[in-house]
Scaffold this active site. Structure first.
Site, PDB file in Angstrom:
ATOM      1  N   GLU A 150      -9.334  10.609  -5.835  1.00 28.88           N
ATOM      2  CA  GLU A 150      -7.954  11.026  -5.655  1.00 28.88           C
ATOM      3  C   GLU A 150      -7.779  11.752  -4.322  1.00 28.88           C
ATOM      4  O   GLU A 150      -8.769  12.149  -3.692  1.00 28.88           O
ATOM      5  CB  GLU A 150      -7.558  11.934  -6.831  1.00 28.88           C
ATOM      6  N   ASP A 206      -1.472   6.357  -4.930  1.00 23.81           N
ATOM      7  CA  ASP A 206      -1.707   7.538  -4.098  1.00 23.81           C
ATOM      8  C   ASP A 206      -2.831   7.303  -3.090  1.00 23.81           C
ATOM      9  O   ASP A 206      -3.346   8.233  -2.485  1.00 23.81           O
ATOM     10  CB  ASP A 206      -2.009   8.778  -4.966  1.00 23.81           C
ATOM     11  N   ASP A 226     -15.533   2.719 -12.067  1.00 27.38           N
ATOM     12  CA  ASP A 226     -15.079   3.948 -12.713  1.00 27.38           C
ATOM     13  C   ASP A 226     -14.800   3.762 -14.208  1.00 27.38           C
ATOM     14  O   ASP A 226     -14.768   2.637 -14.714  1.00 27.38           O
ATOM     15  CB  ASP A 226     -13.832   4.509 -11.998  1.00 27.38           C
ATOM     16  N   HIS A 248      -5.846   5.948  -3.689  1.00 27.05           N
ATOM     17  CA  HIS A 248      -7.232   6.117  -4.148  1.00 27.05           C
ATOM     18  C   HIS A 248      -8.008   4.799  -4.181  1.00 27.05           C
ATOM     19  O   HIS A 248      -7.464   3.723  -4.383  1.00 27.05           O
ATOM     20  CB  HIS A 248      -7.308   6.825  -5.512  1.00 27.05           C
TER      21      HIS A 248
HETATM   22  C1  F6R Z   1      -9.896   0.608 -10.973  1.00 28.65           C
HETATM   23  C2  F6R Z   1      -9.772   1.447  -9.833  1.00 28.65           C
HETATM   24  C3  F6R Z   1      -8.454   1.848  -9.257  1.00 28.65           C
HETATM   25  C4  F6R Z   1      -7.455   0.708  -9.123  1.00 28.65           C
HETATM   26  C5  F6R Z   1      -6.134   1.237  -8.622  1.00 28.65           C
HETATM   27  C6  F6R Z   1      -5.080   0.167  -8.544  1.00 28.65           C
HETATM   28  O1  F6R Z   1     -11.260   0.413 -11.286  1.00 28.65           O
HETATM   29  O2  F6R Z   1     -10.758   1.837  -9.375  1.00 28.65           O
HETATM   30  O3  F6R Z   1      -8.684   2.408  -7.991  1.00 28.65           O
HETATM   31  O4  F6R Z   1      -7.965  -0.259  -8.256  1.00 28.65           O
HETATM   32  O5  F6R Z   1      -5.685   2.270  -9.429  1.00 28.65           O
HETATM   33  O6  F6R Z   1      -4.740  -0.215  -9.837  1.00 28.65           O
HETATM   34  P1  F6R Z   1      -3.803  -1.466 -10.096  1.00 28.65           P
HETATM   35  O7  F6R Z   1      -4.580  -2.651  -9.695  1.00 28.65           O
HETATM   36  O8  F6R Z   1      -3.531  -1.419 -11.566  1.00 28.65           O
HETATM   37  O9  F6R Z   1      -2.581  -1.269  -9.260  1.00 28.65           O
END
Ligand code: F6R
Length: 256
Positions: free
Chosen positions: A148, A141, A66, A143
């Site tokens: 989302e 959340d 992403d 994801h």
């Molecule tokens: C990042 C992504 C997100 C993260 C998620 C957790 O490319 O796709 O889904 O894996 O937001 O983020 P952290 O690791 O910062 O808790």
């Protein structure tokens, strides 16, 4: 799905990096799906260490999950103006290993026609033969990527609106320390869809810390629902390995 619980973040990262390294050794031209965020940083540090010790990344193809919409691979910008996932990947991994520039694919948050870009990104993944191993974190959340709550479990690469929780989490993790006002944070992103992710031949999902315990339990042992898009792991038919530290695993039931 296999759940591996490690004592701490360091051990979780070493284990995950070893799985990635094992694939690179077995299949030097493998296609790896990379994630950003705080969780994989330790894994990437270990991959860099392995590279310095001789691991060759020159054949791999990389596809990132992403990118925020409105920022992207503009490396001319100073760090405090650019919190793009492209920059993150170069700073945390790509710049330090010998992956070839032409083999790096990251959603282009600066694309003039984001929808056309998303369709082309799907085609690029197909042309590469599909993803051998997709690395995933999990958002607060629930994801995966930026899928989302409410995103279809068969969704493809597309533009997604970010939830308030994701904006809060990522503001605290990245934007605040760069001194960027909250209002300047992008509120949309390009993300691979859940359907895209489920087509990868192997998944490795990582999480650490007590803050992730509740959402990990929901995703792995709660109902499969678009309200927690990572719960799609329960529908996955390939090989999925979930690597957790003890804190992130603490709300799981019946762990062997
Ligand atoms: C990042 C992504 C997100 C993260 C998620 C957790 O490319 O796709 O889904 O894996 O937001 O983020 P952290 O690791 O910062 O808790």
């Amino acid at each position: 799905m296999e759940i591996i619980v490690k004592e701490n973040y360091q051990e979780m990262s070493l284990y995950t990096a070893e799985m990635v390294a094992d694939l690179v050794r077995r299949k030097p031209d493998c296609v790896i799906g990379f994630a950003t965020g705080r969780t994989p940083v330790g894994t990437y540090q270990e991959l860099i260490r392995l590279h310095k010790a001789g691991l060759d990344f020159s054949g791999i193809r990389a596809f990132n999950l992403d990118e925020y919409l409105g920022i992207g691979r503009d490396m001319s910008k100073p760090y405090d103006q650019d919190q793009s996932y492209a920059r993150f990947m170069y700073e945390e991994l790509f710049r330090h290993i010998n992956v070839k520039e032409e083999n790096i694919h990251i959603p282009d948050g600066l694309a003039k026609d984001p929808d056309a870009f998303c369709a082309a990104y799907e085609q690029e993944i197909s042309k590469a033969g599909g993803i051998d191993l997709q690395i995933l974190g999990i958002g607060g959340d629930g994801h995966w990527g930026f899928n989302e709550p409410g995103a279809s479990l068969s969704s493809r690469t597309r533009v997604e609106n970010l939830t308030a929780q994701t904006l809060d989490d990522n503001y605290e993790a990245f934007y605040r320390k760069a001194g960027i006002p909250r209002e300047q944070m992008p509120t949309q992103a390009i993300t691979m869809g859940i359907g895209t992710i489920l087509e990868a031949r192997n998944l490795i999902m990582i999480a650490n810390g007590s803050k992730k315990a509740g959402i990990i339990a929901k995703a792995l042992q709660g109902p499969v629902t678009s309200a927690v898009t990572a719960s799609a792991i329960q529908l996955y038919t390939g090989k999925a390995v979930v690597v957790l530290d003890r804190e992130a695993a603490s709300a799981l039931r019946n762990l062997k």
